[in-house]
Design an enzyme around this catalytic site. Structure first.
Site, PDB file in Angstrom:
ATOM      1  CG  HIS A   1      -1.818   1.125   1.344  1.00 55.42           C
ATOM      2  ND1 HIS A   1      -2.882   0.756   0.222  1.00 55.42           N
ATOM      3  CD2 HIS A   1      -1.541   1.813   1.935  1.00 55.42           C
ATOM      4  CE1 HIS A   1      -3.363   2.561   0.736  1.00 55.42           C
ATOM      5  NE2 HIS A   1      -2.862   3.175   1.298  1.00 55.42           N
TER       6      HIS A   1
ATOM      7  CB  SER B   1       2.926  -0.282   4.907  1.00 57.07           C
ATOM      8  OG  SER B   1       2.444   0.965   5.361  1.00 57.07           O
TER       9      SER B   1
HETATM   10  C1  GRF Z   1       1.142   0.339  -6.504  1.00 56.84           C
HETATM   11  O1  GRF Z   1       1.447   2.235  -5.624  1.00 56.84           O
HETATM   12  C2  GRF Z   1       1.121  -0.479  -4.806  1.00 56.84           C
HETATM   13  O2  GRF Z   1       1.162   0.313  -3.916  1.00 56.84           O
HETATM   14  C3  GRF Z   1      -0.323   0.262  -4.763  1.00 56.84           C
HETATM   15  O3  GRF Z   1      -1.050   0.095  -6.247  1.00 56.84           O
HETATM   16  C4  GRF Z   1      -0.576   0.691  -6.997  1.00 56.84           C
HETATM   17  C5  GRF Z   1      -0.144  -1.020  -8.364  1.00 56.84           C
HETATM   18  O4  GRF Z   1       1.446  -0.521  -9.184  1.00 56.84           O
HETATM   19  N1  GRF Z   1      -1.286  -1.409  -4.021  1.00 56.84           N
HETATM   20  P1  GRF Z   1       2.108  -1.581 -10.204  1.00 56.84           P
HETATM   21  O5  GRF Z   1       0.314  -2.170 -10.843  1.00 56.84           O
HETATM   22  O6  GRF Z   1       2.623  -2.432  -9.549  1.00 56.84           O
HETATM   23  O7  GRF Z   1       2.513  -0.421 -10.430  1.00 56.84           O
END
Ligand code: GRF
Length: 186
Positions: free
Chosen positions: A107, A134
């Protein structure tokens, strides 16, 4: 009990965390990439690398119905741990119970701050000097399970949410593979 080191990565979009988890895989094996969006950009990348993939469009499918289909795929691939990486779907209570203590998520905030969406805009608006990311265990409540690891990232004057997102993403890509490896080998 299935081997916790056989990991499935669940994505809905670009999959940059998925790529980091694949490229830095050590202490675990990526057994499956699963998605609720058959057109997710990350799936194509995974296929080109010869990884096993599974996808089912979740629009118009009941929450638990989708989760039961996905569960079948996870069982066929003998998956022991799930790593959510930009998986934009709330899991059903049935599924969370089935996989209790075996699902991780990343997250883009320092939890318990800024659960939910638009974390970077909210951190900037609040005047925070430090943000970060996190890795936590998934529970019924959104972004609220036990935090396993965090990385801090400075918020610079003039940062836009997009600029901050890039800086935090770079930290995510370092943090997630390390915490996942520690978790499945604990
Ligand atoms: C990231 O910011 C992650 O923290 C959140 O969703 C986004 C996913 O990005 N849960 P990616 O698809 O891994 O580039």
């Amino acid at each position: 009990m299935r081997d916790p080191r056989r990991v499935a990565i669940l994505i809905s979009g670009r999959g940059s965390n998925m790529r980091a988890l694949v490229e830095k895989a050590s202490g675990y094996e990526v057994a499956l990439i699963a998605s609720n969006r058959p057109n997710a950009a990350g799936l194509e990348w995974a296929r080109q690398r010869g990884l096993q993939t599974w996808a089912l469009e979740s629009k118009g499918v009941g929450k638990e119905e989708f989760d039961r289909e996905m569960n079948g795929a996870l069982e066929r691939h003998e998956v022991g741990t799930l790593a959510l990486a930009g998986f934009m779907r709330i899991l059903s209570p049935w599924f969370v119970e089935e996989w209790r203590g075996r699902i991780l998520n990343i997250h883009p905030s320092l939890l318990p701050k800024y659960r939910g969406l638009d974390t970077h805009a909210r951190a900037i608006r609040a005047g925070d000097r430090i943000s970060g990311c996190s890795v936590h265990v998934v529970s019924e409540e959104l972004d609220a399970g036990e935090v396993l690891g965090q990385a801090e990232v400075a918020i610079e004057p003039g940062d836009t949410p997009q600029i901050l997102e890039q800086r935090v993403l770079a930290a995510e890509h370092q943090l997630y593979p390390r915490i996942l490896s520690e978790f499945v080998n604990r």
